[in-house]
Scaffold this motif. Structure first.
Motif, PDB file in Angstrom:
ATOM      1  N   ARG A 188      -3.515  -5.378  -2.894  1.00  0.00           N
ATOM      2  CA  ARG A 188      -2.640  -4.831  -1.851  1.00  0.00           C
ATOM      3  C   ARG A 188      -3.372  -3.903  -0.890  1.00  0.00           C
ATOM      4  O   ARG A 188      -2.975  -3.775   0.267  1.00  0.00           O
ATOM      5  CB  ARG A 188      -1.460  -4.100  -2.506  1.00  0.00           C
ATOM      6  CG  ARG A 188      -0.634  -5.031  -3.392  1.00  0.00           C
ATOM      7  CD  ARG A 188       0.647  -4.395  -3.890  1.00  0.00           C
ATOM      8  NE  ARG A 188       1.311  -5.221  -4.886  1.00  0.00           N
ATOM      9  CZ  ARG A 188       2.036  -6.299  -4.624  1.00  0.00           C
ATOM     10  NH1 ARG A 188       2.191  -6.684  -3.367  1.00  0.00           N
ATOM     11  NH2 ARG A 188       2.602  -6.992  -5.603  1.00  0.00           N
ATOM     12  N   ASP A 189      -4.439  -3.249  -1.345  1.00  0.00           N
ATOM     13  CA  ASP A 189      -5.146  -2.329  -0.450  1.00  0.00           C
ATOM     14  C   ASP A 189      -6.657  -2.384  -0.617  1.00  0.00           C
ATOM     15  O   ASP A 189      -7.356  -1.427  -0.276  1.00  0.00           O
ATOM     16  CB  ASP A 189      -4.650  -0.897  -0.653  1.00  0.00           C
ATOM     17  CG  ASP A 189      -4.848  -0.401  -2.082  1.00  0.00           C
ATOM     18  OD1 ASP A 189      -5.298  -1.205  -2.932  1.00  0.00           O
ATOM     19  OD2 ASP A 189      -4.565   0.782  -2.348  1.00  0.00           O
ATOM     20  N   ILE A 190      -7.167  -3.495  -1.131  1.00  0.00           N
ATOM     21  CA  ILE A 190      -8.609  -3.675  -1.290  1.00  0.00           C
ATOM     22  C   ILE A 190      -8.996  -4.996  -0.642  1.00  0.00           C
ATOM     23  O   ILE A 190      -8.403  -6.036  -0.956  1.00  0.00           O
ATOM     24  CB  ILE A 190      -9.020  -3.681  -2.778  1.00  0.00           C
ATOM     25  CG1 ILE A 190      -8.580  -2.385  -3.465  1.00  0.00           C
ATOM     26  CG2 ILE A 190     -10.527  -3.868  -2.923  1.00  0.00           C
ATOM     27  CD1 ILE A 190      -8.816  -2.386  -4.963  1.00  0.00           C
ATOM     28  N   PRO A 191      -9.962  -5.007   0.273  1.00  0.00           N
ATOM     29  CA  PRO A 191     -10.377  -6.269   0.891  1.00  0.00           C
ATOM     30  C   PRO A 191     -10.847  -7.264  -0.162  1.00  0.00           C
ATOM     31  O   PRO A 191     -11.487  -6.905  -1.160  1.00  0.00           O
ATOM     32  CB  PRO A 191     -11.540  -5.844   1.809  1.00  0.00           C
ATOM     33  CG  PRO A 191     -11.296  -4.395   2.084  1.00  0.00           C
ATOM     34  CD  PRO A 191     -10.693  -3.849   0.823  1.00  0.00           C
TER      35      PRO A 191
ATOM     36  N   LEU B 116      -1.565  -3.445  -8.475  1.00  0.00           N
ATOM     37  CA  LEU B 116      -2.389  -3.510  -7.266  1.00  0.00           C
ATOM     38  C   LEU B 116      -2.486  -4.931  -6.711  1.00  0.00           C
ATOM     39  O   LEU B 116      -3.013  -5.122  -5.622  1.00  0.00           O
ATOM     40  CB  LEU B 116      -3.801  -3.001  -7.566  1.00  0.00           C
ATOM     41  CG  LEU B 116      -3.932  -1.542  -8.007  1.00  0.00           C
ATOM     42  CD1 LEU B 116      -5.383  -1.231  -8.352  1.00  0.00           C
ATOM     43  CD2 LEU B 116      -3.431  -0.603  -6.919  1.00  0.00           C
TER      44      LEU B 116
ATOM     45  N   THR C 101      -5.812 -11.456   5.407  1.00  0.00           N
ATOM     46  CA  THR C 101      -6.486 -10.816   4.277  1.00  0.00           C
ATOM     47  C   THR C 101      -7.341 -11.773   3.453  1.00  0.00           C
ATOM     48  O   THR C 101      -8.296 -11.340   2.790  1.00  0.00           O
ATOM     49  CB  THR C 101      -5.459 -10.196   3.324  1.00  0.00           C
ATOM     50  OG1 THR C 101      -4.599 -11.232   2.825  1.00  0.00           O
ATOM     51  CG2 THR C 101      -4.624  -9.142   4.036  1.00  0.00           C
TER      52      THR C 101
ATOM     53  N   ARG D 184      -4.212 -11.437  -4.427  1.00  0.00           N
ATOM     54  CA  ARG D 184      -4.531 -10.567  -3.295  1.00  0.00           C
ATOM     55  C   ARG D 184      -4.326  -9.123  -3.713  1.00  0.00           C
ATOM     56  O   ARG D 184      -3.257  -8.773  -4.244  1.00  0.00           O
ATOM     57  CB  ARG D 184      -3.653 -10.928  -2.096  1.00  0.00           C
ATOM     58  CG  ARG D 184      -3.840 -10.017  -0.903  1.00  0.00           C
ATOM     59  CD  ARG D 184      -3.223 -10.589   0.354  1.00  0.00           C
ATOM     60  NE  ARG D 184      -1.774 -10.758   0.272  1.00  0.00           N
ATOM     61  CZ  ARG D 184      -1.020 -11.081   1.322  1.00  0.00           C
ATOM     62  NH1 ARG D 184      -1.579 -11.303   2.508  1.00  0.00           N
ATOM     63  NH2 ARG D 184       0.283 -11.235   1.180  1.00  0.00           N
TER      64      ARG D 184
ATOM     65  N   LYS E 276     -10.537   0.760  -5.004  1.00  0.00           N
ATOM     66  CA  LYS E 276     -10.667   0.912  -3.563  1.00  0.00           C
ATOM     67  C   LYS E 276     -11.859   1.796  -3.278  1.00  0.00           C
ATOM     68  O   LYS E 276     -11.959   2.914  -3.793  1.00  0.00           O
ATOM     69  CB  LYS E 276      -9.392   1.514  -2.971  1.00  0.00           C
ATOM     70  CG  LYS E 276      -9.408   1.597  -1.459  1.00  0.00           C
ATOM     71  CD  LYS E 276      -8.077   2.124  -0.934  1.00  0.00           C
ATOM     72  CE  LYS E 276      -8.067   2.181   0.591  1.00  0.00           C
ATOM     73  NZ  LYS E 276      -6.766   2.662   1.106  1.00  0.00           N
TER      74      LYS E 276
END
Length: 374
Positions: free
Chosen positions: A308-311, A290, A345, A306, A373
């Protein structure tokens, strides 16, 4: 709490720092304003801090150690004194807002060097190109507060020295970690740093190493200095020219203790410890599909990741609930994120200190696996 936000402020400090602050609070007063014992003690505490800083950074004259509120204050002093209107300025691709906003206030649009992550050769070539294009002064971030990437100062400085071009160095993330002897770099006009990060001093302390004579003639502030009180003009000698008003004597007593600690341990040993923890954590996190991990063996103890799909902010909040203190977002350095492609991001930043442990790093890596997430 596992504290991994040392790039903002070192929370765990040597015991001597707090003791020095407490002693100064009850025993020092009237700095440079009287001949009684408490005033003399205040003067001695401040001068001790100047001597400690001068010794750490290879500065022969302690009077060139100027005390500030923080690195931002120091950078504003240096930029005010050294950057004239319309000057051609070159900056790295990692500058903090403490550099970019003072330049913007002066309506200066600096040339931004090409300094991609982990490509020192590109940075050196970009400096050569900027010099050929007529750059008159460079302002460079020594170590990125987002990625722990150190610019190749040993290769860049000789180019600036040969061209007679001065350098303002932002040492916010390097002072106390990366060994720095200012006598080796004749191009240095000013070195700016906070006291509350890797110098292990209290918040509200900072240092400007004033290496250019112009710093004595163009103060940002004017007022009482305890010297030449009969004159309406600001004193034109250091440190008085840049130090108006009563300084933070308890803070500087603590800062002197912090710098003394750094000198006793050695910045190179502090760097080795923090770098080892950052690399061990990076290896542990790289197995997490992730995450994107911004890691390189040459970086300091600052590590950005970072999801990939979580702020980033959501991830940091979840980590905080697990007792892991990190920072998320742009870290007041949008230019650095633009350079690395993370401007939209931000990142989650882990930053280690001398008192961080391998066990804490391991626990933090495990906590990242529990971030979901929402």
């Amino acid at each position: 709490m596992i504290y991994l936000d040392n790039a903002a402020t070192t929370l765990v400090k040597p015991r001597a720092v707090g003791e020095a602050v407490r002693r100064a609070l009850v025993s020092a007063a009237g700095y440079a304003r009287g001949g009684y014992e408490a005033a003399s003690r205040a003067g001695n505490l401040v001068y001790d801090c100047r001597e400690q800083a001068a010794a750490l950074f290879g500065l022969s004259d302690p009077a060139r150690v100027i005390f500030t509120l923080n690195a931002t204050h120091a950078l504003n002093l240096a930029i005010h004194a050294l950057v004239r209107p319309g000057a051609k300025i070159a900056v790295s691709g990692f500058e903090h807002n403490a550099v970019m906003r003072p330049l913007a206030l002066r309506k200066i649009r600096p040339a931004v060097l090409k300094t991609p992550l982990w490509e020192p050769e590109t940075a050196v070539q970009s400096v050569k190109d900027a010099l050929a294009d007529g750059a008159e002064i460079f302002i460079l971030n020594h170590v990125s507060n987002v990625f722990g990437y150190a610019l190749p100062l040993d290769e860049i400085a000789p180019l600036l020295t040969a061209a007679g071009v001065p350098l303002i160095l932002d040492a916010s993330q390097s002072a106390g970690v990366v060994p720095l002897d200012v006598s080796r770099y004749p191009c240095l006009a000013a070195v700016c740093m906070p006291g509350h990060k890797a110098l292990y001093g209290p918040m509200g302390t900072g240092v400007l190493l004033a290496l250019d004579e112009r710093l004595a003639s163009r103060p940002l502030m004017a007022g009482g200095t305890g010297s030449r009180s009969e004159e309406m003009a600001q004193p034109d000698f250091l440190p008085d020219a840049q130090e108006s008003g009563t300084p933070n004597v308890p803070g500087l007593a603590g800062l002197a203790a912090g710098i003394r600690f750094v000198r006793s341990v050695g910045p190179e040993n502090i760097l080795a410890h923090e770098r080892r923890l950052a690399q061990e954590t990076a290896r542990a996190l790289e197995g997490n599909g992730l995450l994107e991990v911004f890691s390189n063996p040459a970086q300091t103890g600052v590590l950005s990741v970072r999801f990939r799909d979580i702020p980033a902010e959501s991830a940091a909040e979840q980590l905080a609930r697990q007792g892991i203190a990190v920072r998320a977002g742009l870290h007041c350095a949008p230019l650095a994120h633009r350079t690395a492609g993370t401007e939209q991001t931000g990142t989650v930043r882990l930053s280690f200190g001398f008192y961080s442990t391998a066990g804490q790093a391991e626990q933090a890596a495990k906590a990242f696996k529990l971030v979901k997430k929402l």
